[in-house]
Design an enzyme around this catalytic site. Structure first.
Site, PDB file in Angstrom:
ATOM      1  N   SER A 541       1.332  -1.187  -0.110  1.00  0.00           N
ATOM      2  CA  SER A 541       0.156  -0.025  -0.064  1.00  0.00           C
ATOM      3  C   SER A 541       0.286   1.622   0.269  1.00  0.00           C
ATOM      4  CB  SER A 541      -0.893  -0.233   0.978  1.00  0.00           C
ATOM      5  OG  SER A 541      -2.071   0.942   0.965  1.00  0.00           O
ATOM      6  N   ASP A 631      -9.101  -5.294  -4.818  1.00  0.00           N
ATOM      7  CA  ASP A 631      -8.421  -4.723  -3.988  1.00  0.00           C
ATOM      8  C   ASP A 631      -9.563  -3.055  -4.962  1.00  0.00           C
ATOM      9  OD1 ASP A 631      -8.253  -2.540  -2.368  1.00  0.00           O
ATOM     10  OD2 ASP A 631      -5.718  -3.464  -3.464  1.00  0.00           O
ATOM     11  N   HIS A 663      -7.008  -5.541  -0.739  1.00  0.00           N
ATOM     12  CA  HIS A 663      -6.506  -4.862  -0.280  1.00  0.00           C
ATOM     13  C   HIS A 663      -5.535  -5.908   0.168  1.00  0.00           C
ATOM     14  CE1 HIS A 663      -3.760  -1.453  -0.422  1.00  0.00           C
ATOM     15  NE2 HIS A 663      -4.145  -0.920   0.859  1.00  0.00           N
TER      16      HIS A 663
END
Length: 686
Positions: A541, A631, A663
């Site tokens: 991320s 995601d 995610h």
């Protein structure tokens, strides 16, 4: 009978602690007298800790493990079992025996019961009365209580009012009229939620009643009874519904359920309220905040508790607070520096005191408590999974020593039988972030010294407004076991170091955080004599965002990167992510939550300039990119875009594509596959 202990986190959210316990493994049993409603030949026992004098066990049908929802003042508790997509609520007496089973009747239009107890759910026991937050899966029926806007009166008189039947902000429809979703990991949750109630002593099945909750708020959760009156947490309508998971800045207020008036009208933001020791305890602040995690204050009867540290907590729901009560107050987990700390909130003295878990343990996480004031704390450090320690609140002392519940399993070719020589320590603890040249507060894992210098893998965390704490994280311990030094960097913007530190990053992403990762790397190499020619970077991320920056801005330093669902181009992410506000706050410094509009060309240019893709032309090293194709937080197009650009430039790049993951990349097969691939990538190229 002694209260059994339920397993923490993996299978249930809480457990009680007996005075004397022994450990036994999970087992399948055939009960002598199973409850009549959920019939099954084999059942699951939820107790891994049982008394030395007796062996109580609670039985459930085979299927998804039960989730403990809440516990009443008398020790009665409620657990949830999903059976054939039908939620069953088991009512247990304090000894763990099932005394009743409640079922939400499908023909009444009830949807699902949320297991997200911290935000989008909640359960509260008040004597014989059970209050429960109920959600609805889109397209599977209606929510039990639809909310309607209050009647609007025409100006100039009381008569002739026009009742508004639809919200002025528009109607979202997908297929069969699904509501606008709550985003990543919450796509199946209908945001229109309500609180229902039932008597726990009546026969099941029964019809649940619905408290009077007519209002303009689509999401009403977290029931709690304050001095005989039902309260709730209400999420206000937004011009565009933004993703909810991991995001705590959404506009909420604690309100009375019957009138929907604010309980703390002086606060611009409040979440969750509960009664402890006859006092109303609430969490909030005078104004809101834009970063997805921010400081909150604790109010006791509307008086703020003063403390010399900022308070960052994500487990302050009524069910968690009541679960961890003790004489005089309650225990709570907070993020403090590079640690997860346990603190005691004394509601009478209005003080906060940290519970010291011992220098050998980097973090302590609350696991539960019992009516006798015995607290269970799960302790660990970056190299040791630790176990459970028990604390006697009345005596203010630890009792019984460490009980290990997790052990490292050797894996031939990867994890040796013993590797106790892997060590860890805090690096540059106490960093204040005043000078960009300083190295930030970090944690380093060091493998045994060898004849050659040790290579380094730098791990910037995601968020960016989160932190890496000094607890056990198996994936990073795995890398250290393979002979790499592992460096966790809590760069500017991390939580746990105060509001100034946190708020220094928005508008400076791709700059301050990059500087901090670079300075921490430099210090680690110099301080520990690591191999400066063999430095890699790995993150997910926002950690993937920083990994891209490091191999692009410092290609002669960072030779290998492994990126997991990375942000690579904020400008192209802004129209596809479920948290558009993140793009604006991090790249531009602010977001208007009351008004949605497309980003202008100057804003898009600033987003691009803050992104790793700006530096893709300079990447020399080997890059591994892993993406989850479902995601919604960081759309897979981000990783794919970066992969194709590096490939077209002749850079050594590999793509791991997981069609059914989201995610976190946390499905069992995904996690195993991509961490083995990451290990092999570093082994081959670093």
């Amino acid at each position: 009978m002694t209260t059994p202990l339920s397993i923490p986190e993996t299978y249930t959210s809480a457990f009680s602690v007996p005075t004397s316990v022994s450990v036994e493994k999970y087992r399948l049993i055939t009960p002598s007298s199973a409850p009549a409603n959920p019939s099954s030949a084999s059942v699951f026992t939820t107790s891994i800790y049982t008394s030395t004098s007796t062996t109580p066990s609670t039985t459930f049908p085979i299927g998804p493990p039960p989730t403990t929802l809440c516990r009443g003042a008398d020790g009665t508790y409620v657990s949830l079992v999903d059976r054939d997509k039908t939620p069953l609520l088991y009512i247990h007496n304090p000894s763990g025996d099932v005394k009743n089973i409640l079922q939400l009747p499908k023909d009444e239009g009830f949807g699902d019961v949320s297991k997200d107890l911290s935000r989008f759910g909640g359960c509260f026991l008040d004597g014989d009365k059970l209050y429960l937050s109920v959600v609805d899966k889109g397209g599977e029926g209606k929510v039990a209580c639809k909310f309607t806007l209050p009647s609007k009166k025409k100006e100039g008189g009381e008569g002739g009012g026009d009742e508004k039947k639809e919200n002025d902000r528009g109607i979202w429809t997908v297929g069969e009229g699904l509501t606008e979703p709550l985003g990543e990991l919450l796509t199946s949750v209908d945001p229109r939620q309500t609180i229902v109630s039932a008597s726990i002593s009546l026969p099941s099945p029964q019809t649940f009643s619905t408290p009077c909750l007519s209002n303009s708020f689509e999401t009403v959760v977290q029931p709690s009874v304050l001095k005989g009156r039902l309260s709730c947490t209400a999420y206000e309508n937004e011009t565009r519904r933004l993703g909810g998971v991991y995001c705590y800045q959404r506009p909420t207020h604690v309100r009375w359920a019957d009138t929907m008036e604010k309980i703390l009208p002086s606060l611009g933001y409040s979440r969750h309220a509960v009664e402890v020791e006859g006092k109303t305890v609430a969490f909030g602040r005078e104004d809101g905040f834009q970063t997805h995690v921010g400081e909150v204050f604790i109010y006791v009867d509307e008086v703020k508790i003063e403390w010399n540290h900022s308070i960052y907590t994500i487990d302050d729901s009524p069910s968690n607070i009541l679960k961890n009560r003790a004489a005089g107050g309650f225990y709570l987990n907070i993020l403090l520096g590079s640690r997860v700390a346990v603190v005691f909130i004394d509601v009478n003295e209005r003080t906060i005191t940290e519970l010291e878990v011992g220098a050998e343990w980097g973090s302590g996480v609350l696991a539960g408590s019992n009516k006798m004031g015995i607290l269970a704390v799960r302790v660990s450090n970056p190299t040791d999974p630790g176990g459970i320690m028990t604390y006697d609140h009345a005596e203010k002392t630890w009792v019984g020593g460490l009980r290990r519940v997790t052990r490292i399993t050797p894996v031939e070719g990867f994890i040796p039988e013993t590797d106790d020589s892997v060590t860890w320590e805090f690096m540059n603890a106490g960093f204040k972030g005043k000078e960009s040249s300083d190295a930030p507060d970090s944690i380093i894992l060091l493998p045994p010294k060898s004849d050659s210098k040790t290579p380094l893998i730098v791990i910037p965390h995601g968020g960016p407004h989160s932190m890496t704490h000094a607890g056990y994280i198996p994936s990073y311990r795995f890398l250290a076991s393979l002979g790499y030094a592992v460096l966790h960097v809590n760069y500017r913007g991390s939580v746990g170091f105060g509001e100034d530190y946190l708020n220094s990053l928005p508008g400076k992403c791709g700059e301050f955080d990059v500087e901090d990762v670079r300075s921490a790397t430099r210090l680690a190499v110099e301080k520990y004599g690591l191999d400066s020619s063999r430095v890699g970077v790995c993150g997910g991320s926002h950690g993937g965002f920083l990994s891209g920056h490091m191999v692009g801005q410092y290609p002669d330093v960072y030779k290998v990167a492994a990126m997991r669902n990375p942000v690579t181009n904020i400008a192209t992410m802004t129209t596809a992510t479920d948290i558009r506000d993140w793009c604006d706050v991090e790249a531009l410094g602010t977001y208007d939550f009351g008004k949605f509009r497309a980003a202008g060309k100057e804003e898009l240019a600033a987003m691009y300039d803050a992104s790793p893709c700006k530096w893709a032309k300079d990447v020399k090293g080997k890059v591994l990119v892993a993406v989850g194709m479902k995601d919604l937080r960081v759309p897979p197009s981000q990783g794919l875009e970066y992969y194709h650009e590096l490939k077209s430039r002749g850079v050594g790049v590999k793509l791991l594509r997981y069609e059914e993951d989201t995610h976190p990349l946390s499905k069992v097969d995904t996690e195993a596959d991509h961490w083995v691939n990451i290990a092999e990538w570093f082994r081959e190229w670093l």
